[in-house]
Design a protein around this motif. Structure first.
Motif, PDB file in Angstrom:
ATOM      1  N   GLY A   9      28.036 -27.315 -40.148  1.00 24.14           N
ATOM      2  CA  GLY A   9      28.615 -27.888 -38.931  1.00 24.14           C
ATOM      3  C   GLY A   9      30.129 -27.717 -38.924  1.00 24.14           C
ATOM      4  N   GLY A  10      30.764 -28.144 -37.855  1.00 25.97           N
ATOM      5  CA  GLY A  10      32.214 -28.045 -37.756  1.00 25.97           C
ATOM      6  C   GLY A  10      32.924 -29.027 -38.665  1.00 25.97           C
ATOM      7  N   THR A  11      32.233 -30.085 -39.064  1.00 29.99           N
ATOM      8  CA  THR A  11      32.846 -31.114 -39.905  1.00 29.99           C
ATOM      9  C   THR A  11      32.279 -31.106 -41.320  1.00 29.99           C
ATOM     10  OG1 THR A  11      33.324 -32.486 -37.980  1.00 29.99           O
ATOM     11  CG2 THR A  11      33.224 -33.628 -40.099  1.00 29.99           C
ATOM     12  N   LYS A  12      30.968 -30.882 -41.433  1.00 31.50           N
ATOM     13  CA  LYS A  12      30.364 -30.953 -42.759  1.00 31.50           C
ATOM     14  C   LYS A  12      29.339 -29.845 -42.986  1.00 31.50           C
ATOM     15  CE  LYS A  12      26.772 -34.161 -41.331  1.00 31.50           C
ATOM     16  NZ  LYS A  12      26.819 -34.069 -39.885  1.00 31.50           N
ATOM     17  N   SER A 129      28.704 -33.901 -31.592  1.00 34.81           N
ATOM     18  CA  SER A 129      29.294 -33.910 -32.928  1.00 34.81           C
ATOM     19  C   SER A 129      30.701 -33.326 -32.848  1.00 34.81           C
ATOM     20  CB  SER A 129      28.373 -33.153 -33.889  1.00 34.81           C
ATOM     21  OG  SER A 129      27.957 -31.925 -33.330  1.00 34.81           O
ATOM     22  N   THR A 130      31.083 -32.428 -33.763  1.00 31.92           N
ATOM     23  CA  THR A 130      32.397 -31.764 -33.658  1.00 31.92           C
ATOM     24  C   THR A 130      32.478 -31.068 -32.301  1.00 31.92           C
ATOM     25  OG1 THR A 130      32.249 -31.317 -36.032  1.00 31.92           O
ATOM     26  CG2 THR A 130      33.969 -30.151 -34.796  1.00 31.92           C
ATOM     27  N   GLY A 179      33.078 -35.157 -30.256  1.00 32.38           N
ATOM     28  CA  GLY A 179      33.912 -35.983 -31.134  1.00 32.38           C
ATOM     29  C   GLY A 179      35.345 -35.481 -31.141  1.00 32.38           C
ATOM     30  N   THR A 180      35.503 -34.162 -31.127  1.00 32.76           N
ATOM     31  CA  THR A 180      36.843 -33.566 -31.082  1.00 32.76           C
ATOM     32  C   THR A 180      37.554 -33.970 -29.792  1.00 32.76           C
ATOM     33  OG1 THR A 180      35.918 -31.673 -32.264  1.00 32.76           O
ATOM     34  CG2 THR A 180      38.108 -31.382 -31.276  1.00 32.76           C
ATOM     35  N   ALA A 195      37.406 -40.088 -33.584  1.00 29.29           N
ATOM     36  CA  ALA A 195      36.324 -40.536 -32.693  1.00 29.29           C
ATOM     37  C   ALA A 195      35.748 -41.875 -33.170  1.00 29.29           C
ATOM     38  CB  ALA A 195      35.240 -39.462 -32.624  1.00 29.29           C
ATOM     39  N   ALA A 196      35.536 -42.012 -34.486  1.00 25.90           N
ATOM     40  CA  ALA A 196      34.960 -43.258 -35.004  1.00 25.90           C
ATOM     41  C   ALA A 196      35.865 -44.453 -34.672  1.00 25.90           C
ATOM     42  CB  ALA A 196      34.738 -43.149 -36.511  1.00 25.90           C
ATOM     43  N   PHE A 199      35.496 -45.572 -31.102  1.00 26.28           N
ATOM     44  CA  PHE A 199      34.310 -46.433 -30.965  1.00 26.28           C
ATOM     45  C   PHE A 199      34.639 -47.875 -31.381  1.00 26.28           C
ATOM     46  CE2 PHE A 199      30.327 -44.275 -29.829  1.00 26.28           C
ATOM     47  CZ  PHE A 199      30.740 -42.964 -29.808  1.00 26.28           C
ATOM     48  N   GLY A 240      23.722 -36.001 -33.757  1.00 28.41           N
ATOM     49  CA  GLY A 240      25.142 -35.816 -34.071  1.00 28.41           C
ATOM     50  C   GLY A 240      25.798 -37.164 -34.326  1.00 28.41           C
ATOM     51  N   SER A 241      26.899 -37.165 -35.051  1.00 24.81           N
ATOM     52  CA  SER A 241      27.533 -38.440 -35.423  1.00 24.81           C
ATOM     53  C   SER A 241      28.008 -39.248 -34.218  1.00 24.81           C
ATOM     54  CB  SER A 241      28.699 -38.205 -36.377  1.00 24.81           C
ATOM     55  OG  SER A 241      28.213 -37.840 -37.642  1.00 24.81           O
ATOM     56  N   ALA A 245      26.147 -42.667 -32.854  1.00 18.53           N
ATOM     57  CA  ALA A 245      27.039 -43.819 -33.076  1.00 18.53           C
ATOM     58  C   ALA A 245      26.561 -45.014 -32.249  1.00 18.53           C
ATOM     59  CB  ALA A 245      28.477 -43.454 -32.698  1.00 18.53           C
TER      60      ALA A 245
END
Ligand code: ADP
Length: 289
Positions: A9-12, A129-130, A179-180, A195-196, A199, A240-241, A245
């Motif tokens: 993924g773009g983040t992980k 996600s990302t 998220g980005t 992003a977190a 939230f 996605g994160s 969420a």
């Protein structure tokens, strides 16, 4: 036999052994490097090396357009500016094993659909996600497309006057909802947030944070309506994160009530949460190999 599943993924980057039973074991995760092809190769070497003598094949779910063994980023910003990468060759130089590649949204869609196939023939998986990605199941089949493009719903239009998307087009769903994008919307603030954090602030009643999430969820709800009306889809799955969420799915569902009935599609959270991509890639690979 056992397989190694990777989800890039773009983040992980996640990795796990997939047992014959479909159960995941030894799950590991590292941050996706934000640099050039050498750094991505090095990261893949780090992730794959500990597993290579324990498995018979490698199944990969990856962000980007996956075609003919190559990864071509639709939005290179999601991979730290990397636009092209010889994914299949890179992996096979690390571990000389059969290797099957699939886009991450498509892979996750395939895993999630296994639990829905008795109930519906046409479904859409969306990852927020990302970036924003997806996968479409039509008449019980996963749409990959001749060029691997099918399901890239993050690059459908949300707002013609919206932010310039990393793909070069203006106002893609991804540029508004990801998220980005959620983080980028705070760049003018005294303290830019992840992003977190947005939230958390929204949960505490912070109106500007609330507005950013409203804008993101609106872009997703409207895109779901477009996809439903274009393809007569029966079920949507959110992952996605950001998609997973707390409160995000409820925002999307509540925005759907503003739409005429025919545009509304039932949405549920990804059953496999962060593992849909890993599981879907493994299922796909087993069917091909
Ligand atoms: P990937 O894009 O690598 O598949 P994720 O699905 O984890 O990874 O998505 C990463 C994005 O989700 C980032 O933009 C990150 O800021 C955001 N994010 C991570 N954790 C959370 C959280 N708990 N709540 C909201 N957003 C999150």
């Amino acid at each position: 036999g056992k397989g190694l599943a990777l989800d890039i993924g773009g983040t992980k980057i996640a990795a796990a052994i997939v047992m014959e039973s479909g159960v995941l074991a030894n799950r590991q995760q590292i941050a996706t490097p934000r640099g050039d092809a050498r750094q991505l190769s090095a990261a893949l070497e780090t992730v794959i090396a500990p597993y290579r003598h324990q498995v018979d094949f490698i199944a990969v779910a990856s962000t980007g357009i996956i075609s003919k063994g190559l990864l071509t980023a639709l939005n290179p910003a999601n991979l730290g500016g990397l636009a092209d990468f010889p994914l299949q060759d890179c992996i096979q130089s690390i571990a000389d094993l059969p290797c099957v590649l699939l886009n991450d949204g498509q892979a996750a869609a395939w895993a999630e659909y296994q639990l829905l196939k008795e109930q519906c023939d046409n479904a859409l998986y969306v990852t927020v996600s990302t970036g924003v990605g997806g996968g479409i199941i039509l008449n019980k089949k996963l749409l990959v497309g001749n060029g691997g493009l099918a399901g890239h719903i993050g690059h459908t239009l949300s707002d013609p006057l919206g932010p310039l998307c990393g793909c070069g087009r203006r106002g893609c769903v991804e540029s508004v909802a990801s998220g980005t994008a959620i983080g980028a919307a705070t760049h003018g603030w005294a303290q830019p947030l992840s992003a977190a954090h947005v939230f958390t602030m929204a949960r505490e009643g912070h109106t500007p944070a609330e507005n950013i999430l409203h804008r993101s969820a609106t872009a997703i709800a409207q895109m779901l309506a477009d996809m439903r009306i274009a393809l007569d889809l029966e079920q949507a799955i959110l992952g996605g994160s950001v998609g997973l969420a707390e409160g995000y799915l409820e925002r999307v569902t509540s925005l759907q009530t503003d739409l005429p009935d025919i545009y509304r599609i039932p949405v549920q959270a990804a059953y496999h949460q962060q593992d849909s991509g890993l599981l879907g890639a493994a299922l796909w690979a087993r069917a091909i190999l």
